[in-house]
Scaffold this active site. Structure first.
Site, PDB file in Angstrom:
ATOM      1  N   SER A 131       0.838  -1.198   0.000  1.00 41.06           N
ATOM      2  CA  SER A 131       0.000   0.000   0.000  1.00 41.06           C
ATOM      3  C   SER A 131       0.877   1.254   0.000  1.00 41.06           C
ATOM      4  O   SER A 131       1.706   1.417  -0.899  1.00 41.06           O
ATOM      5  CB  SER A 131      -0.968  -0.046   1.183  1.00 41.06           C
ATOM      6  OG  SER A 131      -1.952   0.953   1.078  1.00 41.06           O
ATOM      7  N   ASN A 137       0.013  -3.865  -3.930  1.00 39.52           N
ATOM      8  CA  ASN A 137      -1.121  -2.945  -3.875  1.00 39.52           C
ATOM      9  C   ASN A 137      -0.648  -1.498  -3.912  1.00 39.52           C
ATOM     10  O   ASN A 137      -1.084  -0.655  -3.126  1.00 39.52           O
ATOM     11  CB  ASN A 137      -1.972  -3.201  -2.627  1.00 39.52           C
ATOM     12  CG  ASN A 137      -2.529  -4.606  -2.589  1.00 39.52           C
ATOM     13  OD1 ASN A 137      -1.854  -5.529  -2.142  1.00 39.52           O
ATOM     14  ND2 ASN A 137      -3.764  -4.781  -3.070  1.00 39.52           N
ATOM     15  N   HIS A 151      -7.365  -5.554  -1.307  1.00 38.98           N
ATOM     16  CA  HIS A 151      -6.274  -4.721  -0.798  1.00 38.98           C
ATOM     17  C   HIS A 151      -5.379  -5.419   0.213  1.00 38.98           C
ATOM     18  O   HIS A 151      -4.180  -5.167   0.261  1.00 38.98           O
ATOM     19  CB  HIS A 151      -6.836  -3.438  -0.167  1.00 38.98           C
ATOM     20  CG  HIS A 151      -5.778  -2.420   0.131  1.00 38.98           C
ATOM     21  ND1 HIS A 151      -5.091  -1.757  -0.864  1.00 38.98           N
ATOM     22  CD2 HIS A 151      -5.261  -1.969   1.306  1.00 38.98           C
ATOM     23  CE1 HIS A 151      -4.219  -0.934  -0.323  1.00 38.98           C
ATOM     24  NE2 HIS A 151      -4.296  -1.047   1.000  1.00 38.98           N
TER      25      HIS A 151
END
Length: 259
Positions: A92, A116, A236
């Site tokens: 992320s 991600n 995610h």
């Protein structure tokens, strides 16, 4: 049990979980979480590697950075953990950090994996993430329900419960600092991707609405030694929800970087 709190080692202002012996691997978690978010990977990778899973600044047991930090501040703090060639893996927001480390410190990065990761958000995605960042005051804990719903939907799970506990426990100022940088960023530049000379893996989930499969594929296409992998049925939080598949991919990628 996978996400049970583990002992840490201190690296100056940062704390990290360390395990195993072999090629050096650094794991960096996303906003609001902590090193245990890599609980599904730590034991598997530590069978053949020296793994360091760091608490991002302002998270877990790591100290905050200065007020109003930028991406380079996060990169500079975390790269201090590296003493030699390392495979750097970020999830992320930390995918941005990992790619920035690879760009700015190429001699220390043997390979980089961006899980991600975002790249050139469209206008609606930019507006949504900036609105979420604007709502953080750094004093009160952010409502965890919205990110949990984005990550897991409404289906109960041990992974969802673990993330709930971490989001409720994180320092609100540390969370705000990291999220503002994440929201203001647009991922690596096309120039930085084309200049990467190490192997690069871009991994995301087929059902990921924000760090989309298209983003990972575009980043891979721009990177000389890059490739994209899209996991069906994943979104995610794929390091937690699809740990076995992620472990297989990361283990193979680490082996490729050692050739």
């Amino acid at each position: 049990m996978t996400w049970t709190i583990r002992p840490r080692s201190k690296f100056g202002a940062l704390s990290a979980i360390c395990a195993g012996d072999g090629p050096s691997v650094l794991l960096i978690h996303g906003v609001g979480l902590r090193a245990e978010a890599w609980g599904g990977q730590l034991d598997a990778l530590a069978q053949t590697c020296r793994v360091v899973a760091v608490d991002m600044p302002g998270h877990g047991h790591s100290a905050r950075l200065k007020d109003d930090p930028c991406l380079a501040d996060f990169t500079d703090a975390i790269v201090a953990l590296l003493s030699g060639p390392t495979v750097v893996i970020g999830h992320s927001f930390a995918a941005m950090i990992a790619l920035d480390i690879a760009k700015r410190h190429p001699a220390l990065v043997q390979g980089v994996a961006a899980l991600n990761g975002i790249f050139q958000r469209d206008s609606s995605a930019k507006q949504a993430v900036m609105a979420r960042a604007a709502g953080l005051d750094g004093k009160t804990a952010a409502d965890p329900s919205a990110p949990l719903d984005r990550w897991f939907g409404e289906v109960p799970s041990a992974a969802r419960d673990a993330c709930l506990a971490w989001l409720c426990d994180v320092d609100p100022a540390g969370y705000r600092d990291a999220y503002r940088v994440f929201a203001a960023g647009d991922g690596p530049s096309e120039q930085s991707l084309s200049g990467l000379q190490c192997p690069a893996l871009f991994l995301t989930g087929r059902d990921e609405p924000n760090s989309t499969p298209e983003m990972s594929q575009r980043m891979a296409d721009l990177t000389p030694l890059g490739r994209a992998v899209i996991l069906d049925g994943a979104a995610h939080m794929l390091p937690m929800t699809h740990a076995s598949q992620v472990n297989t991919l990361l283990t193979q990628f680490i082996k490729e970087t050692q050739r």
